[in-house]
Design a protein around this motif. Sequence first.
Motif, PDB file in Angstrom:
ATOM      1  N   LEU A 171       0.831  -1.203   0.000  1.00  0.00           N
ATOM      2  CA  LEU A 171       0.000   0.000   0.000  1.00  0.00           C
ATOM      3  C   LEU A 171       0.868   1.256   0.000  1.00  0.00           C
ATOM      4  N   PRO A 182      -2.967   6.497   2.343  1.00  0.00           N
ATOM      5  CA  PRO A 182      -3.944   5.438   2.583  1.00  0.00           C
ATOM      6  C   PRO A 182      -5.078   5.949   3.467  1.00  0.00           C
ATOM      7  N   ASP A 185     -10.141   3.517   6.117  1.00  0.00           N
ATOM      8  CA  ASP A 185     -10.885   2.307   5.796  1.00  0.00           C
ATOM      9  C   ASP A 185      -9.980   1.238   5.174  1.00  0.00           C
ATOM     10  N   GLU A 186      -8.999   1.677   4.383  1.00  0.00           N
ATOM     11  CA  GLU A 186      -8.066   0.721   3.791  1.00  0.00           C
ATOM     12  C   GLU A 186      -7.219   0.053   4.871  1.00  0.00           C
TER      13      GLU A 186
END
Length: 201
Positions: A171, A182, A185-186
């Motif tokens: 990520l 980011p 929620d990720e």
Amino acid sequence: MRRNEEQKRDESGRPDRRTVLADAAIGVLADLGVRGLTHRAVDAAAGLPAGTTSAYLRTRQALLTALVRRLVELDQGELHTMGERVSIRSSGELADGIGELMRRRLSGDGRRRSLARYACAVESVRDPELREILVPRENASRAAVRAFLAAQGVSDPDGRTATLLACVDGLVFDRLVCGGEPGADEIQGLVAAALRGAASR
């Protein structure tokens, strides 16, 4: 810590020359890419006379190896410090810790280190010596994540920890390439996936 405070010192108290060169090389690699990483560019970035880097790190391989060792040293120091000051007692605290790490890796000197780290990772595909240096190592942050997952009753906490941290790494890479940060929620999604099937004790 600031970079000059992290540098090793020689017997006279001055920054160790090889460390100075490795730090400068990290910056060159981040700013100019692999093709721009030359002994001359490192000399200039370090503010040292031409030929200094080649005197200490004669070959390109020696320069890359010193750079990668320094990257790992800085990363490990950061992760040890974070792991020692953060106790993970809930999934929310784990998500917060991951978010802090990502913010560090996507801004300032942390961003430049991330750019250099991924460039070195690509180089290591064809270089077993670099690949061996870059192998994930134990540190206080990794241990804290593993201990939390184990306490939640997940199966194979070692494997889940490795997978979670690999996803975090991916990520960070995605945001370096595509921009942005980011979302909460990720990060929560990654934590939820790591905890899937957990049976809290």
